[in-house]
Design an enzyme around this catalytic site. Structure first.
Site, PDB file in Angstrom:
ATOM      1  N   ASP A  19       0.359  -9.489  25.128  1.00 32.38           N
ATOM      2  CA  ASP A  19      -0.985  -9.118  25.196  1.00 32.38           C
ATOM      3  C   ASP A  19      -1.186  -7.736  25.763  1.00 32.38           C
ATOM      4  O   ASP A  19      -1.293  -7.805  27.033  1.00 32.38           O
ATOM      5  CB  ASP A  19      -1.829 -10.133  25.719  1.00 32.38           C
ATOM      6  CG  ASP A  19      -3.407 -10.109  25.347  1.00 32.38           C
ATOM      7  OD1 ASP A  19      -3.684  -8.871  24.691  1.00 32.38           O
ATOM      8  OD2 ASP A  19      -4.118 -10.841  25.831  1.00 32.38           O
ATOM      9  N   ALA A  20      -1.060  -6.523  25.019  1.00 36.83           N
ATOM     10  CA  ALA A  20      -1.255  -5.305  25.715  1.00 36.83           C
ATOM     11  C   ALA A  20      -2.005  -4.265  24.895  1.00 36.83           C
ATOM     12  O   ALA A  20      -2.651  -3.395  25.483  1.00 36.83           O
ATOM     13  CB  ALA A  20       0.096  -4.697  25.471  1.00 36.83           C
ATOM     14  N   LYS A  21      -2.647  -4.781  23.705  1.00 35.58           N
ATOM     15  CA  LYS A  21      -3.762  -3.983  23.112  1.00 35.58           C
ATOM     16  C   LYS A  21      -3.430  -2.554  22.873  1.00 35.58           C
ATOM     17  O   LYS A  21      -4.520  -1.804  23.329  1.00 35.58           O
ATOM     18  CB  LYS A  21      -5.109  -4.445  23.595  1.00 35.58           C
ATOM     19  CG  LYS A  21      -5.302  -5.718  23.635  1.00 35.58           C
ATOM     20  CD  LYS A  21      -6.663  -6.137  24.548  1.00 35.58           C
ATOM     21  CE  LYS A  21      -7.135  -7.627  24.624  1.00 35.58           C
ATOM     22  NZ  LYS A  21      -6.072  -8.174  25.405  1.00 35.58           N
ATOM     23  N   ARG A  22      -2.246  -2.396  22.462  1.00 36.83           N
ATOM     24  CA  ARG A  22      -1.753  -0.820  22.263  1.00 36.83           C
ATOM     25  C   ARG A  22      -2.524  -0.568  20.892  1.00 36.83           C
ATOM     26  O   ARG A  22      -3.022  -1.139  20.125  1.00 36.83           O
ATOM     27  CB  ARG A  22      -0.156  -0.666  22.521  1.00 36.83           C
ATOM     28  CG  ARG A  22       0.246  -1.363  23.605  1.00 36.83           C
ATOM     29  CD  ARG A  22      -0.261  -0.458  24.905  1.00 36.83           C
ATOM     30  NE  ARG A  22       0.591  -0.485  26.098  1.00 36.83           N
ATOM     31  CZ  ARG A  22       0.383  -0.867  27.128  1.00 36.83           C
ATOM     32  NH1 ARG A  22      -0.963  -1.784  27.062  1.00 36.83           N
ATOM     33  NH2 ARG A  22       0.748  -1.249  28.264  1.00 36.83           N
TER      34      ARG A  22
END
Length: 269
Positions: free
Chosen positions: A95-98
């Protein structure tokens, strides 16, 4: 094995949709870990080992590690390595939302998919299709596009309507996902929006949904499973990993995961 195959195999084996979110908020860690140098890793590792019997997937959130700079990133890397080595059958959603320009996206993809070897990654689709493509050049990988999130103010942008199409922004994002194979691009849809979740599911039956917002954020499992379909991962973080603030935190997390998993089995049946 690619993400999709691992997900389906795990889902069918457990008859569950449980994704365990690993969000080691340092302010909530048990006092027993206070003086442990790599406490983020130790806490997360113990949670993983205690819940592995029930997890269809894991979703470690890198923000809780990044907050501590290089020492935190090192612990994140150790956690990913631990899951891959000891529980290789369980897919990992980082979960990094790049989400960035093509050349920058390639660097993110290199870190998460080649260096760390996670199976999947959360992305922001705000900058368009060409920022998604670099992440799925390796078709064994999966990305989840932020579509309709579970936070209270998500409507400020995500439920705005496009005059050209009459569709909301979240519907445009869902439609964007159809440019890519279903085995590579899924959608993040919050459990706190059951009506919209059903709407998106009807329009996109083949997409895998990553569904946050169940548990601590208030959505009920009954209403989510009634509308999401089996092509979903329902994430639970705080209500599992912080079941106890004492030294028995891992054991308590295992019991909480077992309870959620059993409930899912009954509802899916």
């Amino acid at each position: 094995m690619d993400f999709y195959s691992k997900f389906v195999k795990r889902r069918e084996k457990l008859n569950s949709l449980l994704c365990v979110g690993i969000d080691p908020d340092v302010s909530k860690l048990p006092p027993s870990l206070e003086k442990v140098p790599d406490k983020l890793y130790v806490f997360s590792k113990e949670i993983v080992d205690a819940t592995a019997e029930y997890a269809v997937a894991y979703k470690p959130n890198i923000a809780f590690f990044e907050a501590f700079g290089s020492k935190g990133i090192e612990q994140f890397e150790k956690l990913i390595s631990h899951i891959k080595t000891n529980h290789p059958e369980i897919p990992i959603v980082a979960d990094a939302k790049r989400g960035d320009l093509d050349n920058t996206a390639r660097q993110y993809a290199k870190f998460f998919f080649k260096e760390l070897g996670v199976d999947s990654l959360t992305l922001s689709p705000y900058m368009g299709s060409d920022t998604i493509k670099p992440f799925i050049e390796d078709d064994s990988r999966m990305v989840f596009l932020l579509c309709l999130t579970s936070n209270p103010d998500s409507a400020e942008l995500q439920q705005k309507t496009f005059s050209e199409t009459g569709r909301t922004l979240y519907r445009e994002v869902a439609a964007l996902s159809e440019k890519f194979p279903a085995k590579n691009v899924g959608l993040v849809v919050g459990a706190t929006h059951p009506k919209e979740l059903l709407e998106i599911r009807k329009a996109h039956p083949d997409r895998i949904f990553l569904i946050p917002g169940y548990g601590a954020q208030g959505a009920s499992l009954e209403e989510v499973i009634a509308v999401c379909g089996k092509n979903s991962l329902i994430n639970s973080s705080r209500s599992i990993i912080f079941s106890s603030s004492r030294a028995d935190f891992a054991e308590a997390a295992g019991k909480a995961a077992a309870s959620v998993s059993e409930k899912m089995k009954k509802l899916l049946a």
